[in-house]
Write a protein that holds these residues in place. Structure first.
Motif, PDB file in Angstrom:
ATOM      1  N   PHE A   1       0.525  -1.308  -0.191  1.00 49.25           N
ATOM      2  CA  PHE A   1      -0.546  -0.200  -0.115  1.00 49.25           C
ATOM      3  C   PHE A   1       1.273   1.343   0.428  1.00 49.25           C
ATOM      4  CE2 PHE A   1      -2.061   3.277   2.325  1.00 49.25           C
ATOM      5  CZ  PHE A   1      -3.184   3.724   1.398  1.00 49.25           C
ATOM      6  N   PHE A   2       1.434   1.112   0.981  1.00 48.86           N
ATOM      7  CA  PHE A   2       2.524   2.506   1.313  1.00 48.86           C
ATOM      8  C   PHE A   2       3.994   2.401  -0.194  1.00 48.86           C
ATOM      9  CE2 PHE A   2       0.365   2.555   5.338  1.00 48.86           C
ATOM     10  CZ  PHE A   2       0.544   3.776   5.333  1.00 48.86           C
ATOM     11  N   ALA A   3       4.216   1.511  -1.018  1.00 47.73           N
ATOM     12  CA  ALA A   3       5.075   2.120  -1.709  1.00 47.73           C
ATOM     13  C   ALA A   3       4.055   2.091  -3.313  1.00 47.73           C
ATOM     14  CB  ALA A   3       5.513   0.249  -2.291  1.00 47.73           C
ATOM     15  N   HIS A   4       2.674   1.839  -3.286  1.00 46.88           N
ATOM     16  CA  HIS A   4       1.886   2.712  -4.064  1.00 46.88           C
ATOM     17  C   HIS A   4       1.505   3.974  -4.408  1.00 46.88           C
ATOM     18  CE1 HIS A   4      -0.007  -1.978  -4.409  1.00 46.88           C
ATOM     19  NE2 HIS A   4       1.431  -1.493  -4.812  1.00 46.88           N
ATOM     20  N   ALA A   5       1.358   4.194  -2.879  1.00 50.41           N
ATOM     21  CA  ALA A   5       1.648   6.048  -2.642  1.00 50.41           C
ATOM     22  C   ALA A   5       2.936   6.473  -2.997  1.00 50.41           C
ATOM     23  CB  ALA A   5       0.870   6.204  -0.640  1.00 50.41           C
ATOM     24  N   ASP A   6       3.707   5.742  -2.479  1.00 47.25           N
ATOM     25  CA  ASP A   6       4.741   6.711  -2.814  1.00 47.25           C
ATOM     26  C   ASP A   6       5.133   6.702  -4.258  1.00 47.25           C
ATOM     27  OD1 ASP A   6       7.720   7.285  -1.922  1.00 47.25           O
ATOM     28  OD2 ASP A   6       8.772   6.259  -3.237  1.00 47.25           O
ATOM     29  N   ALA A   7       4.924   5.391  -4.914  1.00 50.11           N
ATOM     30  CA  ALA A   7       5.044   5.941  -6.595  1.00 50.11           C
ATOM     31  C   ALA A   7       4.283   6.586  -7.061  1.00 50.11           C
ATOM     32  CB  ALA A   7       4.937   4.403  -6.613  1.00 50.11           C
ATOM     33  N   LEU A   8       3.252   7.333  -6.277  1.00 49.17           N
ATOM     34  CA  LEU A   8       1.548   8.065  -6.832  1.00 49.17           C
ATOM     35  C   LEU A   8       2.798   9.412  -6.362  1.00 49.17           C
ATOM     36  CD1 LEU A   8      -1.360   7.093  -6.205  1.00 49.17           C
ATOM     37  CD2 LEU A   8      -0.145   6.754  -8.160  1.00 49.17           C
ATOM     38  N   GLY A   9       3.124   9.590  -6.256  1.00 47.37           N
ATOM     39  CA  GLY A   9       3.983  11.285  -5.983  1.00 47.37           C
ATOM     40  C   GLY A   9       3.878  11.579  -4.104  1.00 47.37           C
ATOM     41  N   TYR A  10       3.844  11.186  -3.224  1.00 49.09           N
ATOM     42  CA  TYR A  10       2.763  11.506  -2.110  1.00 49.09           C
ATOM     43  C   TYR A  10       4.529  11.420  -1.214  1.00 49.09           C
ATOM     44  CZ  TYR A  10      -1.928  10.467  -2.752  1.00 49.09           C
ATOM     45  OH  TYR A  10      -3.287  10.509  -3.109  1.00 49.09           O
ATOM     46  N   ARG A  11       4.748  12.460  -0.253  1.00 44.23           N
ATOM     47  CA  ARG A  11       5.970  12.018  -0.145  1.00 44.23           C
ATOM     48  C   ARG A  11       5.892  12.539   1.768  1.00 44.23           C
ATOM     49  NH1 ARG A  11       7.799  17.715   2.601  1.00 44.23           N
ATOM     50  NH2 ARG A  11       5.982  19.540   2.664  1.00 44.23           N
ATOM     51  N   ALA A  12       4.376  12.565   2.284  1.00 45.40           N
ATOM     52  CA  ALA A  12       4.388  12.263   3.637  1.00 45.40           C
ATOM     53  C   ALA A  12       3.148  10.786   3.705  1.00 45.40           C
ATOM     54  CB  ALA A  12       3.171  14.013   3.978  1.00 45.40           C
ATOM     55  N   PHE A  13       3.355   9.999   4.853  1.00 45.06           N
ATOM     56  CA  PHE A  13       2.285   9.004   5.216  1.00 45.06           C
ATOM     57  C   PHE A  13       2.298   8.982   6.342  1.00 45.06           C
ATOM     58  CE2 PHE A  13       5.990   9.621   2.051  1.00 45.06           C
ATOM     59  CZ  PHE A  13       5.341   8.605   0.958  1.00 45.06           C
ATOM     60  N   LYS A  14       0.857   8.862   7.250  1.00 43.15           N
ATOM     61  CA  LYS A  14       0.611   8.153   8.484  1.00 43.15           C
ATOM     62  C   LYS A  14       0.103   6.667   8.473  1.00 43.15           C
ATOM     63  CE  LYS A  14      -3.234   9.270   9.999  1.00 43.15           C
ATOM     64  NZ  LYS A  14      -4.844  10.375  10.358  1.00 43.15           N
ATOM     65  N   ILE A  15       0.707   6.036   9.435  1.00 43.28           N
ATOM     66  CA  ILE A  15       0.451   5.372   9.512  1.00 43.28           C
ATOM     67  C   ILE A  15      -0.367   4.815  11.460  1.00 43.28           C
ATOM     68  CG2 ILE A  15       2.495   4.288   8.469  1.00 43.28           C
ATOM     69  CD1 ILE A  15       3.837   3.340  11.057  1.00 43.28           C
ATOM     70  N   LYS A  16      -0.980   3.399  11.467  1.00 44.70           N
ATOM     71  CA  LYS A  16      -1.517   3.437  12.643  1.00 44.70           C
ATOM     72  C   LYS A  16      -0.855   2.827  13.367  1.00 44.70           C
ATOM     73  CE  LYS A  16      -5.710   5.026  11.488  1.00 44.70           C
ATOM     74  NZ  LYS A  16      -6.371   6.301  12.170  1.00 44.70           N
ATOM     75  N   VAL A  17      -0.918   3.115  14.611  1.00 40.72           N
ATOM     76  CA  VAL A  17       0.076   2.640  15.832  1.00 40.72           C
ATOM     77  C   VAL A  17      -1.063   1.974  16.717  1.00 40.72           C
ATOM     78  CG1 VAL A  17       2.019   2.996  14.856  1.00 40.72           C
ATOM     79  CG2 VAL A  17       0.491   4.259  16.668  1.00 40.72           C
ATOM     80  N   GLY A  18      -0.290   1.758  18.042  1.00 41.71           N
ATOM     81  CA  GLY A  18      -0.857   1.453  18.765  1.00 41.71           C
ATOM     82  C   GLY A  18      -1.411  -0.074  19.885  1.00 41.71           C
ATOM     83  N   ASN A  19      -0.052  -0.816  19.086  1.00 43.40           N
ATOM     84  CA  ASN A  19      -0.726  -2.622  19.065  1.00 43.40           C
ATOM     85  C   ASN A  19      -0.450  -2.317  20.764  1.00 43.40           C
ATOM     86  OD1 ASN A  19       0.142  -5.404  18.993  1.00 43.40           O
ATOM     87  ND2 ASN A  19      -0.908  -5.060  17.081  1.00 43.40           N
ATOM     88  N   PRO A  20      -0.491  -3.735  21.180  1.00 44.56           N
ATOM     89  CA  PRO A  20      -0.518  -3.961  22.374  1.00 44.56           C
ATOM     90  C   PRO A  20       0.775  -4.958  22.834  1.00 44.56           C
ATOM     91  CG  PRO A  20      -2.793  -4.749  22.148  1.00 44.56           C
ATOM     92  CD  PRO A  20      -2.297  -4.591  20.603  1.00 44.56           C
ATOM     93  N   ASP A  21       1.514  -5.308  21.666  1.00 50.50           N
ATOM     94  CA  ASP A  21       2.688  -5.197  21.191  1.00 50.50           C
ATOM     95  C   ASP A  21       3.374  -4.474  21.069  1.00 50.50           C
ATOM     96  OD1 ASP A  21       5.412  -6.292  20.888  1.00 50.50           O
ATOM     97  OD2 ASP A  21       4.453  -8.072  19.608  1.00 50.50           O
ATOM     98  N   PHE A  22       4.370  -3.221  21.562  1.00 55.13           N
ATOM     99  CA  PHE A  22       5.368  -2.585  20.926  1.00 55.13           C
ATOM    100  C   PHE A  22       6.105  -2.671  19.995  1.00 55.13           C
ATOM    101  CE2 PHE A  22       8.024   0.893  21.944  1.00 55.13           C
ATOM    102  CZ  PHE A  22       7.633   2.441  21.086  1.00 55.13           C
ATOM    103  N   ASP A  23       6.628  -4.032  19.287  1.00 57.77           N
ATOM    104  CA  ASP A  23       7.791  -4.129  18.439  1.00 57.77           C
ATOM    105  C   ASP A  23       6.767  -4.218  17.220  1.00 57.77           C
ATOM    106  OD1 ASP A  23       9.921  -4.602  20.321  1.00 57.77           O
ATOM    107  OD2 ASP A  23       9.359  -6.900  20.528  1.00 57.77           O
ATOM    108  N   TRP A  24       5.486  -4.117  17.401  1.00 58.48           N
ATOM    109  CA  TRP A  24       4.319  -3.962  16.286  1.00 58.48           C
ATOM    110  C   TRP A  24       4.825  -3.204  16.199  1.00 58.48           C
ATOM    111  CZ3 TRP A  24       0.904  -2.623  14.212  1.00 58.48           C
ATOM    112  CH2 TRP A  24      -0.205  -2.802  13.183  1.00 58.48           C
ATOM    113  N   ASP A  25       4.083  -2.415  16.663  1.00 54.15           N
ATOM    114  CA  ASP A  25       4.547  -0.686  16.164  1.00 54.15           C
ATOM    115  C   ASP A  25       5.979  -0.472  15.624  1.00 54.15           C
ATOM    116  OD1 ASP A  25       1.448  -0.172  17.250  1.00 54.15           O
ATOM    117  OD2 ASP A  25       2.642   0.576  18.495  1.00 54.15           O
TER     118      ASP A  25
END
Length: 383
Positions: free
Chosen positions: A150-174
């Motif tokens: 998903f984010f590789a696609h967005a980067d290919a389209l020219g976006y320079r800023a990206f927001k992702i979801k975090v907050g997993n109980p396992d912080f290593d996942w974030d």
């Protein structure tokens, strides 16, 4: 111009990807188009949306609208209604049975702008016609491979800023998600994270420090803790001076005012209720607080974004709604462009009304395949 009738069209279809965050997920689209029709023939369009539960049958939506909303609209001038101030006291301080509020504001402003033959952003006082968009994945429930694509696609389209979801109980996942993002987007990318209130105040400070120490620079952290923990938000704002606090998404106009009065955010997050956004945006400008436009249905928030002086960013999440209108908002090379057509520029597509209308509630097993999403297909080809 006076409002003379209304039309509601119910839609229900599968999403082309599951969306959600650390607290919720949504697999399907449940919306209805609200069209307010003036005596001149002009049509104002808004969308009624529920994320988690299907809307009732269309006849029930119409019944509730006619009972609760229509008496205050029939025969009224849209340009007056958009500025009307209510008196929310006692039992009058309540929501509609169904979520009509945003759809109403958008449809009324659409009509008001059409009456004076102006694009909505110009009626709202814009000095520009584009705002930079950031790519938002609503990606918490995607696999790591889906996330990366998903984010590789967005980067290919020219976006320079990206927001992702975090907050997993396992912080290593974030941390792993941040590592994956760094691998698939440009080296100078701007990164935002959104925990959707998953953390406590002290926990958030510890985790933001760990993210920084792991080598990840953040433009902002969105809704890190409870929306009304003004003291905690203020503490984070002061203590985590290497990033910005973006909050306010879950608050109404009153709550956003309190948030700013408590000096508890660096950036105010607003969405699609045009009248509310412009009023609270004026207060933010008065205080010099930057504003970000979060997700708005079919990116109609581009008009307020162009009009408010403190807005730098508009959120874009690649949701498969474009087939519902004749001409969606143009987004190119990471910039969103406000339509130059009268009103907000979105017109319900008659093919969509014919082929995708679902007047009766369907079980999920009968929704079939998601509608074709040309913007995602274009991203896939680019990747």
């Amino acid at each position: 111009m006076r409002i003379s009738e209304f039309r509601i069209t119910r839609f229900q279809f599968a999403r082309d990807r599951v969306i959600g965050d650390s607290q919720v997920r949504a697999d399907d689209v449940n919306i209805a188009a609200l069209e307010l029709i003036a005596d001149t023939g002009a049509v104002g369009l808004g969308f009624i949306q529920t994320l988690f539960y299907p809307l009732p049958d269309q006849v029930e939506i119409e019944r509730v609208f006619r009972s609760e909303v229509w008496p205050g609209l029939e025969g009224q001038p849209p340009a007056g209604l958009v500025h009307r101030v209510g008196r929310p006291r006692g039992g009058n301080q309540r929501a509609y049975t169904l979520p009509f509020h945003e759809a109403l504001q958008v449809a009324l402003w659409d009509l008001a702008a059409k009456e004076v033959n102006l694009p909505l952003h110009q009626l709202l006082g814009s000095r520009r016609d584009k705002v930079e968009a950031y790519a938002s994945g609503l990606d918490y429930h995607l696999s790591d491979d889906e996330f990366a694509r998903f984010f590789a696609h967005a980067d290919a389209l020219g976006y320079r800023a990206f927001k992702i979801k975090v907050g997993n109980p396992d912080f290593d996942w974030d941390l792993n998600r941040l590592n994956i993002l760094k691998q698939v987007v440009r080296k100078d990318a701007l990164v935002m994270i959104d925990s959707n209130e998953a953390w406590g105040a002290k926990e958030a400070l510890v985790k933001l420090t760990a993210i920084r120490d792991a080598g990840h620079e953040l433009l902002w952290v969105e809704d890190p803790i409870l929306r009304t923990d003004y003291a905690g938000l203020r503490m984070l704002k002061d203590a985590a001076n290497w990033t910005l606090i973006n909050s306010g998404e879950y608050l109404d106009a009153h709550g956003k005012r309190l948030l700013m009065e408590q000096d508890a955010t660096d950036i105010l997050n607003v969405h699609g209720q045009v009248t509310d956004v412009m009023r609270i945006g004026w207060l933010a400008a008065d205080r010099g607080i930057p504003v970000s436009l979060g997700n708005t249905f079919l990116e109609v928030g581009i008009h307020a974004a162009c009009a408010l002086p403190e807005v730098q960013w508009l959120e874009y999440s690649f949701q498969n709604f474009d087939h519902l209108v004749d001409q969606p908002v143009e987004i190119k090379d990471g910039w969103a462009y406000a339509p130059d057509r009268p009103g907000h520029g979105l017109v319900l597509n008659e093919t969509a009304r014919r082929e995708w209308a679902r007047p009766h509630l369907l079980p999920r097993s009968e929704l079939g395949e998601a509608p074709f999403n040309p913007r995602v297909a274009k991203a896939q080809r680019a990747a």
